[in-house]
Enzyme design. Structure first.
Site, short mmCIF file in Angstrom:
data_model
loop_
_atom_site.label_atom_id
_atom_site.label_comp_id
_atom_site.label_asym_id
_atom_site.label_seq_id
_atom_site.Cartn_x
_atom_site.Cartn_y
_atom_site.Cartn_z
N GLY A 164 0.82 -1.20 0.00
CA GLY A 164 0.00 0.00 0.00
C GLY A 164 0.85 1.25 0.00
CG HIS B 193 -11.48 8.37 10.96
ND1 HIS B 193 -12.09 7.84 12.08
CD2 HIS B 193 -10.16 8.08 11.06
CE1 HIS B 193 -11.17 7.24 12.82
NE2 HIS B 193 -10.00 7.37 12.23
CG HIS B 194 -10.19 10.87 5.94
ND1 HIS B 194 -10.52 10.03 4.90
CD2 HIS B 194 -9.27 10.20 6.69
CE1 HIS B 194 -9.83 8.91 5.00
NE2 HIS B 194 -9.07 8.98 6.08
CE LYS C 214 -11.63 4.60 9.53
NZ LYS C 214 -10.51 3.83 8.97
#
Length: 243
Positions: A9, A132-133, A136
């Site tokens: 990743g 979270h952003h 996500k």
């Protein structure tokens, strides 16, 4: 020559942050693999692997780690019970550290949550709120579940027995002993987590705010460096801190 760390990743946000943290730690970047790459080749080049990719790639990455005898840190979230079973099997052959959050601060927060849950009675309600952003894709976050597991362990139970993920409509009164989760998504929030202990007339809140993704990257690299040389088995971030 420093420890060679390979990244699964590597092109993602965390992968790029980990590459920077590897250089800062005086280690060596062994390379990175994205979808369609060759996990085995990276396993042969690396002293330790770090996986921040996607759940669907985990089986191939664990196979590469086992085949090459390379320890692996898994920070990928959204894992199922099937994935956990694959990790357990791999841990029979290599050192595997799996966590929902590589932040050292979150690791310590988990210890505090466990201790608070153990000392407060079941009449104290536990709720976990995370944000979270907007990008996500999994909820609750891996960190929220990690904190929920810590609270459940403090109470001598399993999270699966007491977990409540959502409340919509006429849900009735809250059941004593349950652990509730609320997930918020928006903007560019790195990761905020709060564990709320609510009693009669008083409330305790234990929180962690992630202000920069580098905190997770530094923790992942520290975990990777610690994992090199460890015997086969399954490890957690608390082991890295000696907790």
């Amino acid at each position: 020559m420093g420890v060679a760390i390979g990244i699964f990743g590597s092109a993602g946000r965390m992968g790029r942050a980990i590459a920077d943290a590897i250089a800062d730690a005086g280690a060596v970047l062994a390379g990175g693999v994205e979808a369609g790459g060759d996990p085995l080749s990276l396993g042969h080049r690396a002293d330790v692997l770090v996986d921040f990719s996607v759940p669907s790639a985990l089986e191939a990455h664990l196979h590469a780690a086992r085949t090459t005898g390379t320890p692996i840190v898994i920070g990928t979230t959204g894992l199922s019970m099937t994935h956990q079973a694959l990790i357990d099997a791999a841990a029979a052959d290599v050192a595997v550290l799996q966590t929902g959050n590589t932040s050292l601060g979150v690791t310590l927060l988990g210890i505090l949550v466990r201790e608070a849950a153990a000392r407060l009675g079941s009449d104290w309600d536990i709720e976990i709120v995370e944000m979270h952003h907007r990008h996500k894709v999994d909820a609750p976050s891996g960190t929220a579940l990690l904190l929920g597991e810590a609270a459940a362990k403090g109470r001598g139970t399993s999270l699966g027995e007491v977990r409540v993920d959502s409340r919509v409509g006429l849900t009735g009164a809250r059941c004593e002993g349950t652990i509730g989760f609320a997930s918020l998504r928006g903007g560019s929030v790195i990761g905020d987590h709060s564990v709320i202990f609510a009693g009669e007339g008083e409330r305790i809140e234990l929180s962690h705010i992630g202000q920069d993704r580098s905190i997770f990257a530094r923790g992942a690299v520290r975990a990777a460096l610690w994992l090199v040389g460890q015997p086969a088995g399954r490890y957690r971030m608390g082991d890295v801190l000696g907790l």
